[in-house]
Design an enzyme around this catalytic site. Sequence first.
Site, PDB file in Angstrom:
ATOM      1  N   ASP A   1      50.507  19.999  80.166  1.00 21.24           N
ATOM      2  CA  ASP A   1      50.740  20.345  78.761  1.00 21.24           C
ATOM      3  C   ASP A   1      52.110  20.979  78.525  1.00 21.24           C
ATOM      4  O   ASP A   1      52.516  21.179  77.385  1.00 21.24           O
ATOM      5  CB  ASP A   1      49.661  21.313  78.272  1.00 21.24           C
ATOM      6  CG  ASP A   1      48.377  20.581  77.953  1.00 21.24           C
ATOM      7  OD1 ASP A   1      48.427  19.345  77.787  1.00 21.24           O
ATOM      8  OD2 ASP A   1      47.330  21.242  77.866  1.00 21.24           O
TER       9      ASP A   1
ATOM     10  N   GLY B   1      41.133  17.259  72.006  1.00 22.58           N
ATOM     11  CA  GLY B   1      40.605  16.299  72.976  1.00 22.58           C
ATOM     12  C   GLY B   1      39.667  16.997  73.958  1.00 22.58           C
ATOM     13  O   GLY B   1      38.658  16.437  74.375  1.00 22.58           O
TER      14      GLY B   1
ATOM     15  N   ARG C   1      35.450  26.646  76.286  1.00 22.18           N
ATOM     16  CA  ARG C   1      34.348  26.679  77.244  1.00 22.18           C
ATOM     17  C   ARG C   1      33.472  27.905  77.066  1.00 22.18           C
ATOM     18  O   ARG C   1      32.266  27.861  77.296  1.00 22.18           O
ATOM     19  CB  ARG C   1      34.910  26.603  78.677  1.00 22.18           C
ATOM     20  CG  ARG C   1      35.424  25.204  79.029  1.00 22.18           C
ATOM     21  CD  ARG C   1      36.309  25.261  80.257  1.00 22.18           C
ATOM     22  NE  ARG C   1      36.734  23.951  80.744  1.00 22.18           N
ATOM     23  CZ  ARG C   1      37.777  23.261  80.291  1.00 22.18           C
ATOM     24  NH1 ARG C   1      38.495  23.732  79.278  1.00 22.18           N
ATOM     25  NH2 ARG C   1      38.098  22.090  80.822  1.00 22.18           N
TER      26      ARG C   1
ATOM     27  N   ARG D   1      53.854  11.878  74.079  1.00 20.72           N
ATOM     28  CA  ARG D   1      54.810  12.980  74.250  1.00 20.72           C
ATOM     29  C   ARG D   1      56.115  12.548  74.920  1.00 20.72           C
ATOM     30  O   ARG D   1      57.147  13.187  74.726  1.00 20.72           O
ATOM     31  CB  ARG D   1      54.154  14.135  75.015  1.00 20.72           C
ATOM     32  CG  ARG D   1      53.171  14.875  74.138  1.00 20.72           C
ATOM     33  CD  ARG D   1      52.561  16.084  74.801  1.00 20.72           C
ATOM     34  NE  ARG D   1      51.774  16.814  73.822  1.00 20.72           N
ATOM     35  CZ  ARG D   1      50.803  17.675  74.119  1.00 20.72           C
ATOM     36  NH1 ARG D   1      50.494  17.905  75.380  1.00 20.72           N
ATOM     37  NH2 ARG D   1      50.151  18.300  73.172  1.00 20.72           N
TER      38      ARG D   1
ATOM     39  N   SER E   1      42.139  14.056  85.267  1.00 25.13           N
ATOM     40  CA  SER E   1      41.850  14.582  83.935  1.00 25.13           C
ATOM     41  C   SER E   1      40.759  15.649  84.011  1.00 25.13           C
ATOM     42  O   SER E   1      39.608  15.358  84.336  1.00 25.13           O
ATOM     43  CB  SER E   1      41.395  13.450  82.997  1.00 25.13           C
ATOM     44  OG  SER E   1      40.788  14.008  81.849  1.00 25.13           O
TER      45      SER E   1
ATOM     46  N   ARG F   1      43.024   8.983  70.102  1.00 29.39           N
ATOM     47  CA  ARG F   1      43.038   9.237  71.552  1.00 29.39           C
ATOM     48  C   ARG F   1      41.905   8.506  72.277  1.00 29.39           C
ATOM     49  O   ARG F   1      40.828   8.319  71.728  1.00 29.39           O
ATOM     50  CB  ARG F   1      43.015  10.750  71.805  1.00 29.39           C
ATOM     51  CG  ARG F   1      44.260  11.384  71.204  1.00 29.39           C
ATOM     52  CD  ARG F   1      44.354  12.841  71.449  1.00 29.39           C
ATOM     53  NE  ARG F   1      44.457  13.154  72.872  1.00 29.39           N
ATOM     54  CZ  ARG F   1      44.438  14.389  73.346  1.00 29.39           C
ATOM     55  NH1 ARG F   1      44.333  15.394  72.531  1.00 29.39           N
ATOM     56  NH2 ARG F   1      44.528  14.605  74.639  1.00 29.39           N
TER      57      ARG F   1
ATOM     58  N   LYS G   1      48.536  11.900  74.922  1.00 30.47           N
ATOM     59  CA  LYS G   1      48.162  13.255  74.500  1.00 30.47           C
ATOM     60  C   LYS G   1      48.102  13.268  72.965  1.00 30.47           C
ATOM     61  O   LYS G   1      48.007  12.212  72.347  1.00 30.47           O
ATOM     62  CB  LYS G   1      49.185  14.261  75.032  1.00 30.47           C
ATOM     63  CG  LYS G   1      49.041  14.497  76.525  1.00 30.47           C
ATOM     64  CD  LYS G   1      47.848  15.398  76.781  1.00 30.47           C
ATOM     65  CE  LYS G   1      47.676  15.743  78.237  1.00 30.47           C
ATOM     66  NZ  LYS G   1      46.514  16.625  78.433  1.00 30.47           N
TER      67      LYS G   1
END
Length: 751
Positions: A622, A399, A331, A653, A473, A427, A649
């Site tokens: 995560d 992602g 970011r 996972r 999300s 994804r 992911k």
Amino acid sequence: MSTPLFEKVAFIGLGLIGSSLARVIAAQHLAKQVVACTRSAKTLHDAQQLGLIDAGYHQAAEAVVAADLIVLAIPVESTAAILAEIKAVVAPHAIITDVGSTKANVVAAAQAVYPEGLPAGFVPGHPIAGAERTGVHAGKVDLFAQHKVILTPLPSSADWAVAKLTQLWQAAQAEVICMDVDKHDEVLAHTSHLPHLLAYALVQQLVNREDNLDIFRYAAGGFRDFSRIAASDPQMWHDIFFANKTAILKAVDGFSTQLAALKQCIETEQRQTLIGQLGHAQAARQHFNHMLAQKPLMEKHNVAQQFTILPGAHRFQGKFSVPGDKSVSHRSIMFGAIAEGTTHVTGFLEGEDALATLQAFRDMGVSIEGPKNGELTIHGVGMQGLKAPASALYMGNSGTAMRLLAGLLAAQSFDSVLTGDASLSKRPMERIAKPLRLMGAQIQSTGERGTPPLSISAQPALQAIDYDLPMASAQVKSGILLAGLWAQGTTTVTEPEPTRDHTERMLRAFGYEVKTEGNRISLQGGGQLVATDIQVPSDISSAAFFMVGAAICQDSDITLEAVGINPTRTGIIEILKQMGADLTVSNERIAGGEPIADIRIRGSRTLKGIHIPEDQVPLAIDEFPALFIAAACAQGRTVLTGAAELRVKESDRIQVMADGLIQMGIDCTPTDDGIVIEGKGKDGDWSAIFAGAEIESHHDHRIAMSFSMAGLRSYETIRIVGTETVATSFPSFTELSKQAGLEIQVHELTE
Ligand code: NAP
């Protein structure tokens, strides 16, 4: 013995390239008979001595009789004459190929010889491998290994001919790609022919100086590196420069413009522009090197690196600063780029994904200095200042980058394409494309089943929306908010559960008003961002591996300094505490709008299995792979529900972790939205519980790092294959783990 690929192979020309292929054919018995035609008797004699051919000829027409493969390995300018000479005797089923460095002129030569239509067996080719030496003695059996061979099949070329040639080059361990003739010549003009021309020009420029002796005597490495290819065969390059004249002249023009721009920067002392240009080139080289040279190879062979973790680590201790937060690093570039003014970033994660984002913004005309020791200077271009990138933007494994950029690009007045590596390409992208389309964006996920590449068309005006996120999300929320910066009206996103709010915090740090009312986040389009300084906190997701490592290892004592403890990310702390871990958070402070603290974990208590509260799931999303390792070491059952997101992911996972845990002797059951793990821990007993295993990480960095930590409680060796993606988020992982006491070895695989 299996049937050879060919009955009779006829080489016309047996120099560096021809004899290298002949060596492959001889070594692997790919033909019953090999013959050649060259100009000199000596070449034929030497080739026979070397065992490369059964017979030699001076007339090409004699050599090719009854051959089912004819390889023209001669200077391209001789192609027409040779094809004309052999035309009458070429067997109808013969494959005719060549190895010439240019393709359009070879095809033109063939068309002149075959005006009635080209034979089905005619398939031009070009191995992208070579050397400065020429002749039959310069050939090497491994010249083509791990190199590309470009085939340029024509509409007249038969599939069987292409397939058989592919088999031949694959036997030489080359990677075969098919390309259009003109594309080949254009690509090669830039990547091979222009550099050779420049190398000749530079050497010549120096030779022509009076003090040339001194210059050559004191020539530094730069000159040696740059001029190496000027040692190549002048006749061959003379031929190539004429053979690919149009494309080369275009490439020379492009280069001249670039050189003139750099010259002007120096002349007029435009320091910032010059550093921006040089930095762009440096970063592009590193980026493309990785992306073009290594990544495809890794992806083709599936892995390029393996961790081996030996049992018997007796300590896990130390004070560490793990690298900068990935989410914040991404970011900082995005917001710095579209802000007015200059943004300084410290603690930037120099992992591959964040570097890919950096490259993407450089490709859109943003001048960025660094990174150097985690520091970046971004010269923002403002909300309307991004420029159309010349080609697709590569997002690596990330992602986050792809979904956020999708929002940002949807509002630009230029077209763009977003691509990623093998794992990112699987994804789901519809979850971001859908709300963006509601805002008026023209965006398509062009992969199968709504996966990348994402193709985004220029869009002059987006409309704000009020959107209920169907899933929690942060990436989708952020993508919509980013698009909202350019939209007319107020964009509002309502989330079912709170997710990471780095976007909201950082927008505010850049002076942009963002309202948060409960689960509703909104902003008004049309404002501007003002440059600021960003300190990227240490990534709690990276710290999580060390937290879990310390929690499962007796007498461990790990302190992680200046870790970001944004409340939307602290699920790992809460869950470990609920499991009974000895964990303290101290020295809490604020840096760059984000809360940070030091975290200390000691291995003094056996963890207990728990039912993980669903409200903690988005806050630890995560960290679950690492938490599953903790759960396996806990006493009793751990149940995770409400975490279906984990299945989409970087890998699935839930399944990938379950597969690995089962291999290591842990009883666990994956469910649709979680997992049940029967912990093997016993109160006060710190003995090893994991059996040895060979884990496939599925290109997922967090899977690789989580299973590495299992090594602290394993009684046999654990091997984890496909660990190269660890560098995407935690480049110093193995180094720090070793310092703490984990017995971890890294093996680079050569294939
Ligand atoms: P090389 O080592 O000089 O060999 C050329 C061979 O062709 C020699 O055996 C030569 O015969 C023979 N020859 C030349 N004209 C002939 C004719 N009219 N009839 C029969 N034989 C003839 O050259 P190379 O490096 O192998 O290059 C061959 C082709 O590969 C070129 O088209 C080049 O563009 C392409 N290529 C080269 C490289 C590279 O790095 N060198 C890389 C990729 C592709 P004698 O032995 O009797 O002289």
